[in-house]
Scaffold this motif. Sequence first.
Motif, PDB file in Angstrom:
ATOM      1  N   ILE A 261     -47.797 -27.413 -23.183  1.00 16.27           N
ATOM      2  CA  ILE A 261     -46.619 -26.590 -22.903  1.00 16.27           C
ATOM      3  C   ILE A 261     -45.400 -27.115 -23.650  1.00 16.27           C
ATOM      4  O   ILE A 261     -44.547 -26.347 -24.109  1.00 16.27           O
ATOM      5  N   SER A 262     -45.330 -28.442 -23.790  1.00 17.47           N
ATOM      6  CA  SER A 262     -44.172 -29.024 -24.468  1.00 17.47           C
ATOM      7  C   SER A 262     -44.224 -28.804 -25.980  1.00 17.47           C
ATOM      8  O   SER A 262     -43.183 -28.778 -26.640  1.00 17.47           O
ATOM      9  N   ILE A 263     -45.430 -28.632 -26.534  1.00 17.62           N
ATOM     10  CA  ILE A 263     -45.563 -28.445 -27.982  1.00 17.62           C
ATOM     11  C   ILE A 263     -45.250 -27.006 -28.381  1.00 17.62           C
ATOM     12  O   ILE A 263     -44.554 -26.748 -29.361  1.00 17.62           O
ATOM     13  N   GLU A 264     -45.784 -26.070 -27.624  1.00 18.82           N
ATOM     14  CA  GLU A 264     -45.549 -24.652 -27.921  1.00 18.82           C
ATOM     15  C   GLU A 264     -45.129 -23.941 -26.658  1.00 18.82           C
ATOM     16  O   GLU A 264     -45.020 -24.538 -25.595  1.00 18.82           O
ATOM     17  N   ASP A 265     -44.900 -22.636 -26.775  1.00 17.30           N
ATOM     18  CA  ASP A 265     -44.537 -21.852 -25.596  1.00 17.30           C
ATOM     19  C   ASP A 265     -45.633 -21.973 -24.544  1.00 17.30           C
ATOM     20  O   ASP A 265     -46.828 -22.025 -24.885  1.00 17.30           O
ATOM     21  N   PRO A 266     -45.268 -22.010 -23.278  1.00 17.30           N
ATOM     22  CA  PRO A 266     -46.273 -22.147 -22.215  1.00 17.30           C
ATOM     23  C   PRO A 266     -47.242 -20.972 -22.207  1.00 17.30           C
ATOM     24  O   PRO A 266     -46.878 -19.850 -22.550  1.00 17.30           O
ATOM     25  N   THR A 267     -48.481 -21.269 -21.814  1.00 17.08           N
ATOM     26  CA  THR A 267     -49.495 -20.222 -21.720  1.00 17.08           C
ATOM     27  C   THR A 267     -49.968 -20.100 -20.279  1.00 17.08           C
ATOM     28  O   THR A 267     -49.922 -21.063 -19.508  1.00 17.08           O
TER      29      THR A 267
END
Length: 467
Positions: A261-267
């Motif tokens: 979640i911290s690397i990209e938008d949360p899924t």
Amino acid sequence: MALESNERPDKPITKFESMLKTDDVYFFDAEDFEDIIHHYLNHGKISLAKKGIKIGLQQHPGSIELKLLQVEVMVFENQMEKAEALLDELQLLDNHNEEIYIQRANILSKLDNHEGAIELLQKALSITNNSFDVYSLLGMEYLFMDNFDSAKESFMKCVEFDEQDYSSLYNVVYCFEFLEDYEGAIVYLNGYLEKNPYCEVAWHQLGKQYYYKEMYSEALTAYDFAIISDDTFIGAYFEKGKVLEKLGRYKEAIENYETTISIEDPTSHAFLRIGKCYEKLKDTDMAKYYFYQTVHEDPLLDKGWLAITNLYYNKRDFEKAVFYINKALNIDGENPQYWKKCAKIHMALENYDQADFAFKQAVDLGNYELDTWLKWAEVVRINGETEAAVQILSQGREFYPESLKLLYRSVGYLLLANDPINARIMLMDALKIDIKQKKLHLFTENFPQYGKSEWTQEIVKKYNKTK
């Protein structure tokens, strides 16, 4: 007036699009037109590709390569007869052009003649200097025919030509997985990693193979190497989280999911897994928070609604549970497990008509689990339809002919339906199976009014004497 390309020293695509906006006509080399047309085909801009072909052939009417691109567009637009006719013309001019055989194979493939397509691709392979593309096409044709061994060999050839061709690498692993040859995949990937030790894709795929074989320690090591190779590789963190869940290391799993979640938008999938971990840690509030985040992120993820359903079901808040299971069913009404969960909730709420309907849906959709038949029959009997309950148990015995739970329950329901003759036959059948298991209590405890009766004792005694 045609302008020479060096008079407009710009990239061919930019120059071509500029030409389309003006009345000027620029001259391009045939190779430039090929690049322009390939660019538009790769981006799905067919109309611009066709303009490029038209102008290209005006400037280079004898270019076989441009005419082959014209064939490719014809095939894409299902103009098979025109494509075949043009290929016939081109083959008279150049019988040793592998692209002609490739396009003919493409036509046969679209017509579902994959064996014929493979024969033509093999012909192309025998005359080409660039076999990479041909092996890739062969691999796909073998996949269409479910010939996974040959497909695997073809894609392996592609990887030999270009070790950075991750698409072919994925296809090789896919073939191993379909064949359930996880050991073979492990050997292959380890061999690949000896030459490419920092390939995060290969480490990730290797971790998945170890996961399938329940070699969780090795899987964690593989995912760690994938992360070392690329510390922004979300897939590796996510899969590592799944392994940690299997090992009961839920807090560490949460850390890995949170990293994604911290690397990209949360899924929604990351939120769901985090919620599952908190559920296992008995932290209901945090589990609920992340399950609601799941459906907020993706309202159409039915598994998110099911997770909320189970949360309230376990808390015995059946009113909320039925509300949320209906959310899941609205998204996937063909899922038999959702209907079964719905039936159990209605059963708990004593909504027996709705429970009956839900169990029927579950069975119609292929849920034939033992407890489905038992619970459905129980619901129907409570509704006062004892004979229908007997029929349901009869259906269940087709799948579980030696289930003592079904047999002894059938005895009781037959007695409730005033059918002592068939009840006696059923009890004798049950006693024949129940020689060593000693499960008569399944009858006597569930039907105490009959369990200790003279009728039952007499049958048991007679059966014991005849053994």
